[in-house]
Motif scaffolding. Structure first.
Motif, PDB file in Angstrom:
ATOM      1  N   VAL A 146      36.107 -25.002 122.498  1.00  0.00           N
ATOM      2  CA  VAL A 146      36.243 -25.333 121.084  1.00  0.00           C
ATOM      3  C   VAL A 146      35.625 -26.706 120.832  1.00  0.00           C
ATOM      4  CG1 VAL A 146      37.910 -25.720 119.239  1.00  0.00           C
ATOM      5  CG2 VAL A 146      38.312 -23.913 120.911  1.00  0.00           C
ATOM      6  N   LYS A 147      34.808 -26.783 119.782  1.00  0.00           N
ATOM      7  CA  LYS A 147      34.146 -28.041 119.423  1.00  0.00           C
ATOM      8  C   LYS A 147      35.129 -28.967 118.694  1.00  0.00           C
ATOM      9  CE  LYS A 147      29.588 -25.903 118.923  1.00  0.00           C
ATOM     10  NZ  LYS A 147      28.508 -25.573 117.966  1.00  0.00           N
ATOM     11  N   PRO A 148      34.885 -30.286 118.752  1.00  0.00           N
ATOM     12  CA  PRO A 148      35.739 -31.230 118.020  1.00  0.00           C
ATOM     13  C   PRO A 148      35.824 -30.850 116.537  1.00  0.00           C
ATOM     14  CG  PRO A 148      34.255 -32.408 119.498  1.00  0.00           C
ATOM     15  CD  PRO A 148      33.818 -30.965 119.510  1.00  0.00           C
ATOM     16  N   GLY A 149      37.018 -31.009 115.987  1.00  0.00           N
ATOM     17  CA  GLY A 149      37.239 -30.656 114.586  1.00  0.00           C
ATOM     18  C   GLY A 149      37.815 -29.256 114.414  1.00  0.00           C
ATOM     19  N   TYR A 150      37.852 -28.480 115.490  1.00  0.00           N
ATOM     20  CA  TYR A 150      38.434 -27.134 115.473  1.00  0.00           C
ATOM     21  C   TYR A 150      39.372 -27.079 116.672  1.00  0.00           C
ATOM     22  CZ  TYR A 150      38.329 -22.078 114.397  1.00  0.00           C
ATOM     23  OH  TYR A 150      38.648 -20.810 114.020  1.00  0.00           O
ATOM     24  N   SER A 151      40.511 -26.445 116.532  1.00  0.00           N
ATOM     25  CA  SER A 151      41.480 -26.452 117.624  1.00  0.00           C
ATOM     26  C   SER A 151      41.550 -25.076 118.307  1.00  0.00           C
ATOM     27  CB  SER A 151      42.869 -26.821 117.099  1.00  0.00           C
ATOM     28  OG  SER A 151      43.410 -25.756 116.333  1.00  0.00           O
ATOM     29  N   VAL A 152      42.044 -25.105 119.527  1.00  0.00           N
ATOM     30  CA  VAL A 152      42.256 -23.843 120.247  1.00  0.00           C
ATOM     31  C   VAL A 152      43.249 -22.974 119.475  1.00  0.00           C
ATOM     32  CG1 VAL A 152      43.311 -22.835 122.321  1.00  0.00           C
ATOM     33  CG2 VAL A 152      41.597 -24.624 122.544  1.00  0.00           C
ATOM     34  N   GLU A 153      44.243 -23.594 118.866  1.00  0.00           N
ATOM     35  CA  GLU A 153      45.219 -22.825 118.087  1.00  0.00           C
ATOM     36  C   GLU A 153      44.548 -22.127 116.900  1.00  0.00           C
ATOM     37  OE1 GLU A 153      47.155 -25.320 120.836  1.00  0.00           O
ATOM     38  OE2 GLU A 153      45.713 -25.938 119.295  1.00  0.00           O
ATOM     39  N   GLN A 154      43.616 -22.819 116.231  1.00  0.00           N
ATOM     40  CA  GLN A 154      42.868 -22.182 115.143  1.00  0.00           C
ATOM     41  C   GLN A 154      42.028 -21.026 115.681  1.00  0.00           C
ATOM     42  OE1 GLN A 154      41.160 -26.012 113.880  1.00  0.00           O
ATOM     43  NE2 GLN A 154      41.613 -25.363 111.769  1.00  0.00           N
ATOM     44  N   TYR A 155      41.365 -21.270 116.811  1.00  0.00           N
ATOM     45  CA  TYR A 155      40.569 -20.204 117.430  1.00  0.00           C
ATOM     46  C   TYR A 155      41.464 -19.012 117.764  1.00  0.00           C
ATOM     47  CZ  TYR A 155      37.863 -17.435 120.629  1.00  0.00           C
ATOM     48  OH  TYR A 155      37.230 -16.373 121.215  1.00  0.00           O
ATOM     49  N   ALA A 156      42.599 -19.280 118.409  1.00  0.00           N
ATOM     50  CA  ALA A 156      43.491 -18.200 118.845  1.00  0.00           C
ATOM     51  C   ALA A 156      44.024 -17.408 117.658  1.00  0.00           C
ATOM     52  CB  ALA A 156      44.638 -18.773 119.668  1.00  0.00           C
ATOM     53  N   ALA A 210      42.591 -16.874 114.732  1.00  0.00           N
ATOM     54  CA  ALA A 210      41.505 -16.018 114.234  1.00  0.00           C
ATOM     55  C   ALA A 210      41.148 -14.944 115.248  1.00  0.00           C
ATOM     56  CB  ALA A 210      40.283 -16.875 113.895  1.00  0.00           C
ATOM     57  N   TRP A 211      41.152 -15.296 116.545  1.00  0.00           N
ATOM     58  CA  TRP A 211      40.859 -14.329 117.613  1.00  0.00           C
ATOM     59  C   TRP A 211      41.862 -13.192 117.585  1.00  0.00           C
ATOM     60  CZ3 TRP A 211      43.899 -13.137 121.912  1.00  0.00           C
ATOM     61  CH2 TRP A 211      43.264 -12.416 122.923  1.00  0.00           C
ATOM     62  N   MET A 212      43.168 -13.530 117.385  1.00  0.00           N
ATOM     63  CA  MET A 212      44.194 -12.484 117.329  1.00  0.00           C
ATOM     64  C   MET A 212      43.975 -11.570 116.122  1.00  0.00           C
ATOM     65  SD  MET A 212      47.494 -14.623 118.691  1.00  0.00           S
ATOM     66  CE  MET A 212      48.634 -13.345 118.232  1.00  0.00           C
ATOM     67  N   GLU A 213      43.627 -12.152 114.992  1.00  0.00           N
ATOM     68  CA  GLU A 213      43.371 -11.349 113.793  1.00  0.00           C
ATOM     69  C   GLU A 213      42.198 -10.395 114.011  1.00  0.00           C
ATOM     70  OE1 GLU A 213      42.239 -11.834 109.054  1.00  0.00           O
ATOM     71  OE2 GLU A 213      42.659 -13.639 110.237  1.00  0.00           O
ATOM     72  N   ALA A 214      41.094 -10.915 114.529  1.00  0.00           N
ATOM     73  CA  ALA A 214      39.927 -10.059 114.785  1.00  0.00           C
ATOM     74  C   ALA A 214      40.245  -9.022 115.854  1.00  0.00           C
ATOM     75  CB  ALA A 214      38.735 -10.914 115.213  1.00  0.00           C
ATOM     76  N   SER A 215      40.979  -9.421 116.881  1.00  0.00           N
ATOM     77  CA  SER A 215      41.297  -8.491 117.968  1.00  0.00           C
ATOM     78  C   SER A 215      42.157  -7.327 117.485  1.00  0.00           C
ATOM     79  CB  SER A 215      42.003  -9.228 119.108  1.00  0.00           C
ATOM     80  OG  SER A 215      41.106 -10.098 119.754  1.00  0.00           O
ATOM     81  N   ARG A 216      43.082  -7.598 116.580  1.00  0.00           N
ATOM     82  CA  ARG A 216      43.911  -6.502 116.039  1.00  0.00           C
ATOM     83  C   ARG A 216      43.033  -5.450 115.351  1.00  0.00           C
ATOM     84  NH1 ARG A 216      47.407 -10.952 114.530  1.00  0.00           N
ATOM     85  NH2 ARG A 216      49.130 -10.982 116.008  1.00  0.00           N
ATOM     86  N   ILE A 217      42.003  -5.895 114.686  1.00  0.00           N
ATOM     87  CA  ILE A 217      41.082  -4.966 114.019  1.00  0.00           C
ATOM     88  C   ILE A 217      40.233  -4.242 115.068  1.00  0.00           C
ATOM     89  CG2 ILE A 217      39.107  -4.798 112.447  1.00  0.00           C
ATOM     90  CD1 ILE A 217      40.357  -7.371 111.041  1.00  0.00           C
ATOM     91  N   ILE A 218      39.669  -4.987 116.003  1.00  0.00           N
ATOM     92  CA  ILE A 218      38.801  -4.400 117.035  1.00  0.00           C
ATOM     93  C   ILE A 218      39.574  -3.417 117.901  1.00  0.00           C
ATOM     94  CG2 ILE A 218      37.451  -4.946 119.108  1.00  0.00           C
ATOM     95  CD1 ILE A 218      36.700  -7.626 117.647  1.00  0.00           C
ATOM     96  N   GLN A 219      40.870  -3.667 118.112  1.00  0.00           N
ATOM     97  CA  GLN A 219      41.668  -2.781 118.962  1.00  0.00           C
ATOM     98  C   GLN A 219      41.868  -1.392 118.356  1.00  0.00           C
ATOM     99  OE1 GLN A 219      42.620  -3.316 122.269  1.00  0.00           O
ATOM    100  NE2 GLN A 219      41.056  -4.831 121.785  1.00  0.00           N
ATOM    101  N   GLN A 220      41.472  -1.203 117.132  1.00  0.00           N
ATOM    102  CA  GLN A 220      41.517   0.120 116.509  1.00  0.00           C
ATOM    103  C   GLN A 220      40.305   0.970 116.911  1.00  0.00           C
ATOM    104  OE1 GLN A 220      42.371  -0.240 112.273  1.00  0.00           O
ATOM    105  NE2 GLN A 220      43.503  -2.106 112.699  1.00  0.00           N
ATOM    106  N   THR A 221      39.353   0.355 117.600  1.00  0.00           N
ATOM    107  CA  THR A 221      38.143   1.031 118.058  1.00  0.00           C
ATOM    108  C   THR A 221      38.484   1.956 119.223  1.00  0.00           C
ATOM    109  OG1 THR A 221      36.841  -0.911 117.461  1.00  0.00           O
ATOM    110  CG2 THR A 221      35.817   0.660 118.979  1.00  0.00           C
ATOM    111  N   PRO A 222      37.964   3.187 119.232  1.00  0.00           N
ATOM    112  CA  PRO A 222      38.214   4.076 120.376  1.00  0.00           C
ATOM    113  C   PRO A 222      37.785   3.418 121.691  1.00  0.00           C
ATOM    114  CG  PRO A 222      37.199   5.294 118.576  1.00  0.00           C
ATOM    115  CD  PRO A 222      37.158   3.832 118.192  1.00  0.00           C
ATOM    116  N   VAL A 268      39.309 -21.858 126.656  1.00  0.00           N
ATOM    117  CA  VAL A 268      40.063 -20.632 126.918  1.00  0.00           C
ATOM    118  C   VAL A 268      39.155 -19.586 127.548  1.00  0.00           C
ATOM    119  CG1 VAL A 268      41.807 -20.985 125.105  1.00  0.00           C
ATOM    120  CG2 VAL A 268      39.693 -19.783 124.560  1.00  0.00           C
ATOM    121  N   LEU A 269      39.777 -18.697 128.277  1.00  0.00           N
ATOM    122  CA  LEU A 269      39.094 -17.553 128.868  1.00  0.00           C
ATOM    123  C   LEU A 269      39.603 -16.316 128.156  1.00  0.00           C
ATOM    124  CD1 LEU A 269      37.200 -16.670 131.272  1.00  0.00           C
ATOM    125  CD2 LEU A 269      39.324 -16.142 132.490  1.00  0.00           C
ATOM    126  N   ALA A 270      38.684 -15.520 127.632  1.00  0.00           N
ATOM    127  CA  ALA A 270      39.049 -14.284 126.944  1.00  0.00           C
ATOM    128  C   ALA A 270      38.667 -13.100 127.818  1.00  0.00           C
ATOM    129  CB  ALA A 270      38.335 -14.201 125.598  1.00  0.00           C
TER     130      ALA A 270
END
Length: 106
Positions: free
Chosen positions: A9-19, A21-33, A50-52
């Motif tokens: 994560v670059k300065p000015g953005y936090s891992v918590e902010q990333y996480a 948004a990542w959780m939100e996108a992942s919930r959508i992507i997890q609907q993919t077969p 972080v390691l994803a």
């Protein structure tokens, strides 16, 4: 199969902010077969890294997904492209070899 990438994560953005948004996108992507879940691990000693790990039934299932179909996922990925340095580590097959600790009932 596993798709693994590292996020710094670059300065000015936090891992918590990333996480968040990542959780939100992942919930959508997890609907993919073929999607089988995602995991996000914070790196010891480097709190902005972080390691994803995304689990899929197969490489073909992962390759068939299209993040551009969903506007919210597209928006999140575009923001992360500006606020993070993302390094793809690679695509890995499920383990061929395992060593696990003995179970209590063994």
């Amino acid at each position: 199969m596993k798709f693994i990438f590292e996020v710094r994560v670059k300065p000015g953005y936090s891992v918590e902010q990333y996480a968040d948004a990542w959780m939100e996108a992942s919930r959508i992507i997890q609907q993919t077969p073929g999607a089988r879940g995602t995991f996000l691990h914070r790196k010891l000693g480097e709190p902005d890294t972080v390691l994803a790990i995304a689990h899929w039934d197969s490489k073909a299932a992962r390759d068939a997904k299209d993040d551009r179909r969903d506007a919210r996922v597209r928006e999140i990925l575009e923001r992360h492209a500006r606020t993070c340095d993302i390094t793809v580590i690679g695509e890995f097959e499920d383990p061929e070899w395992e060593v696990l600790p003995p179970r209590a009932d063994d």
